[in-house]
Design a protein around this motif. Sequence first.
Motif, mmCIF file in Angstrom:
data_model
loop_
_atom_site.group_PDB
_atom_site.id
_atom_site.type_symbol
_atom_site.label_atom_id
_atom_site.label_comp_id
_atom_site.label_asym_id
_atom_site.label_seq_id
_atom_site.Cartn_x
_atom_site.Cartn_y
_atom_site.Cartn_z
ATOM 1 N N GLN A 37 -4.882 6.588 4.989
ATOM 2 C CA GLN A 37 -5.986 7.602 4.356
ATOM 3 C C GLN A 37 -6.693 8.427 3.106
ATOM 4 O O GLN A 37 -7.716 8.642 2.617
ATOM 5 C CB GLN A 37 -4.979 8.864 5.039
ATOM 6 N N TRP A 38 -4.935 7.724 2.389
ATOM 7 C CA TRP A 38 -5.019 8.241 0.958
ATOM 8 C C TRP A 38 -5.894 6.963 -0.024
ATOM 9 O O TRP A 38 -6.368 7.760 -0.917
ATOM 10 C CB TRP A 38 -3.540 8.008 0.173
ATOM 11 N N LEU B 7 -0.150 2.936 -1.636
ATOM 12 C CA LEU B 7 -0.634 4.499 -0.237
ATOM 13 C C LEU B 7 -0.997 4.152 0.823
ATOM 14 O O LEU B 7 -1.275 3.211 1.064
ATOM 15 C CB LEU B 7 -1.567 4.659 -1.056
ATOM 16 N N ARG C 10 -9.102 8.222 -0.166
ATOM 17 C CA ARG C 10 -9.327 8.933 -1.005
ATOM 18 C C ARG C 10 -10.001 8.496 -2.075
ATOM 19 O O ARG C 10 -10.701 9.219 -3.120
ATOM 20 C CB ARG C 10 -8.987 10.522 -1.388
#
Length: 179
Positions: free
Chosen positions: A160-161, A157, A164
Motif C-alpha cells: 500500500q505504501w 515497505l 503511494r
Amino acid sequence: MLAKIARGGGSVVLLDGSLIPTERQTGLPIRRRWSAKHKRHGLLVIALTDVRGRLLWTSTARPARGSEITACRHDDLVGRLRAVGLAAIADLGFVGLDDGGGPDADPAVITGFKKPKGRQLAAARKLVNQLIAAERAVCEHAFAHLENWRVLTKLRLDVQWATRLVRALMILTQHEIAR
C-alpha cells in the motif's frame, strides 16, 4: 486521465509492466515478493504512457509473483480503455488480454505476434512486431526514468505504501523531465 486524452484527440496509449527490484521484507514469507521470472524480489507495476513517453497512470504495486496480464485484469484496464474509446499498444506479455470484445469489436489492446512453435514468423508479422516495438520504445524510456529513483531499490515497505511512493515518484519524474 484517460478521458482527458480521448477528449484531446488522442486514440492510443502505451501499456507496459515492470518489476521494480526491492529488498526482501523481513518477517514475511520469503516468496511473497519473489519473481520466478526475474529471480529476485520486487514489486510489479503496470503503467500507461502517452505517445510522447509521459507517464499517465500507474497501477497499484503488487507483489512480483503475479503476472502483468493478471494485474491488468484485476484493474479492469480493458474496460476502462473501451469506456473512453482508447486503444493500448502493448508487448507480447499482454497477448490474450483483450479476448472479450467479440469478433466485430475494435481491439482495446494491440499486441504483436508470437513465433509459432517449431516454425518461423512470416515476414509481414515480423514487420508488424518491429513497428509495434518502435512505437513502444518511449514507454520503456518512461519506465527507465521511473526506475532511476534509487529509493525504490531500498524499498521494504508494505505494498500500500509502495503504491503511494511510486505514484509520487511518477509525478516527480514528470516534473524532472519537463524542465
